[in-house]
Design an enzyme around this catalytic site. Sequence first.
Site, PDB file in Angstrom:
ATOM      1  N   PRO A 324       0.844  -1.210   0.000  1.00  0.00           N
ATOM      2  CA  PRO A 324       0.000   0.000   0.000  1.00  0.00           C
ATOM      3  C   PRO A 324       0.874   1.253   0.000  1.00  0.00           C
ATOM      4  O   PRO A 324       1.866   1.330   0.725  1.00  0.00           O
ATOM      5  CB  PRO A 324      -0.792  -0.123   1.301  1.00  0.00           C
ATOM      6  CG  PRO A 324      -0.743  -1.582   1.625  1.00  0.00           C
ATOM      7  CD  PRO A 324       0.613  -2.034   1.174  1.00  0.00           C
ATOM      8  N   HIS A 325       0.442   2.254  -0.782  1.00  0.00           N
ATOM      9  CA  HIS A 325       1.282   3.445  -0.940  1.00  0.00           C
ATOM     10  C   HIS A 325       0.463   4.718  -0.734  1.00  0.00           C
ATOM     11  O   HIS A 325      -0.594   4.685  -0.123  1.00  0.00           O
ATOM     12  CB  HIS A 325       1.952   3.413  -2.323  1.00  0.00           C
ATOM     13  CG  HIS A 325       3.435   3.613  -2.275  1.00  0.00           C
ATOM     14  ND1 HIS A 325       4.027   4.865  -2.261  1.00  0.00           N
ATOM     15  CD2 HIS A 325       4.451   2.728  -2.204  1.00  0.00           C
ATOM     16  CE1 HIS A 325       5.343   4.739  -2.214  1.00  0.00           C
ATOM     17  NE2 HIS A 325       5.633   3.446  -2.179  1.00  0.00           N
ATOM     18  N   ASP A 326       0.957   5.794  -1.269  1.00  0.00           N
ATOM     19  CA  ASP A 326       0.617   7.178  -0.940  1.00  0.00           C
ATOM     20  C   ASP A 326      -0.818   7.406  -0.456  1.00  0.00           C
ATOM     21  O   ASP A 326      -1.781   7.116  -1.167  1.00  0.00           O
ATOM     22  CB  ASP A 326       0.815   8.073  -2.162  1.00  0.00           C
ATOM     23  CG  ASP A 326       2.220   8.024  -2.705  1.00  0.00           C
ATOM     24  OD1 ASP A 326       2.804   9.094  -2.921  1.00  0.00           O
ATOM     25  OD2 ASP A 326       2.740   6.905  -2.934  1.00  0.00           O
TER      26      ASP A 326
END
Length: 542
Positions: A324-326
Amino acid sequence: MTAQHPPLLPLLLAGALLFSGSAMAVEAPPASDSQQDVARASDAPLPQDGKPQATKELRQAKSYTVTTAPTEALELAAPKLPDLSGYTAEAVNAKIDRSKKGSATVRRMVQQDALKEFIGGNNRMAEWVTRQRGMPQAIFVEGGYMSLSELSKKVPKQYLSSDANGVYTLRLPLVVAHNASLQIDKDVKELHLSQDRGAFIVNDGKLFITGSNLTGWNEAKKAPATFKKPEEFRPFLLSWGGTETYIVNSKIASFGYNTSKSYGLSISQYTPNMSKQMGRGMPTGWIIGSEFSDMWYGFYCYETQDFVVKDNTYRDNIIYGIDPHDRSRRLVIAGNTVFGTHKKHGIIISREVDDSWIINNKVYENKLSGIVIDRNSVNNLVAYNEVYRNESDGITLYESSNNLLWGNKVVSNDRHGIRLRNSVNIRLYENLAVDNHLVGVYGHIKDLSDTDRDIDLDPFDTKVSMIVVGGQLVSNGSGPLSIDSPLSVELYRVAMLAPTKSSGISFSGILGDKQNEILDLMVRQDKAVLIDPVESQAELQD
């Protein structure tokens, strides 16, 4: 109620801890620690040093005191976990609206909002011109519900075909429009996405994969499109902003390559300019009971909320298992088994991934760390995970403050058990760190100004602090606990047995300087210990 532990003193005596009036030897991590970080734990563009050069000077500039701390504030109830009982195949099936039948069409990829990412700059359109041998086209599902088997009857066989065994082959990009739903169900024994012809799936509406298998497929070789090199096209699946994606009891393999939004299985808000134009909310969905292998990224998300990744297996993926990112938030990553990642970490959340749960996962034998919390990701719970035999740290926190680690078992990792860098208010409760090659719990600071890090995008402070309550730090190669230049450290009810290569416990960092005082308070007097700089106490008095 906090967990009950055996009496602390007998455990320490069993570990051959001896007290005397003289200072005990301090055993620092190996001199090669920082070099190993650069060589084995780097996550570009963040080259890692185990100990910054400024650490020694900072330690000399600070004087620390050891005092007792009130225990009431340190006693926390076990964290409340989210109720996961409703995330089932039956619940997914109930979400499928079959009342309105959809339609299918084949048209050019150009001037399609959902495909602009793939026909824009960097000659991306050339990929599909070459593979389709002409102006690129895509299949569009619009206006309502359709299953893949129904879709195969609506479009020419050269674009989507099936055999008598229920194996389908997709030879064009497939788009689920914003007003449509597509289900790939158990009637599709396997869906091959043709690598040769540039097939991929974009969900701009609702996508349901229930009891099926999807494989990137090399038609020329009649075999899966197994990973060869980062830049080689492989089929992928992407869900845009405002979408819902549900994957249940399915298998996905050999997806993704090193190009934007084409990482394997991606859940992503539209790019900033497109997001303003489209006005979509964050994407969401569930992935449960499924298996992912030979993916560039097993799971990637960007600006996603309330997504559930539960009871899946991520094995032998290339860069990350789960990433999971930004600015994603309220994610649930629970009950997954993540192992064999070839290049980097098993699970990593990075860049403002907040208010999420990483719980009850088994994460082992990954190339770098098992679990990483990175780049200002805060207010997360990392609990009850089993993290073992990873080739770097068990659990790593980089520049991510205000996180709680509870009841994790971190065992036999090649570097530190739990490592904190430039992170404050990290609460470590009831964790077990056993037989890790270096330190059980290691905290340090590093100045990242001279790296290629974008400081505006990823700011940091060279500060570290922690609270360690309960649990055991047992037989770790370079000692139970080390921290340099902390704002504060609080210790209470921590069982520590000797490292395997020493006849007694030894702390390093500032804890080594105060070792006798710390052990006297924590072990002999069974009190909580507070270690903090003299100047911080003076500031409080002012």
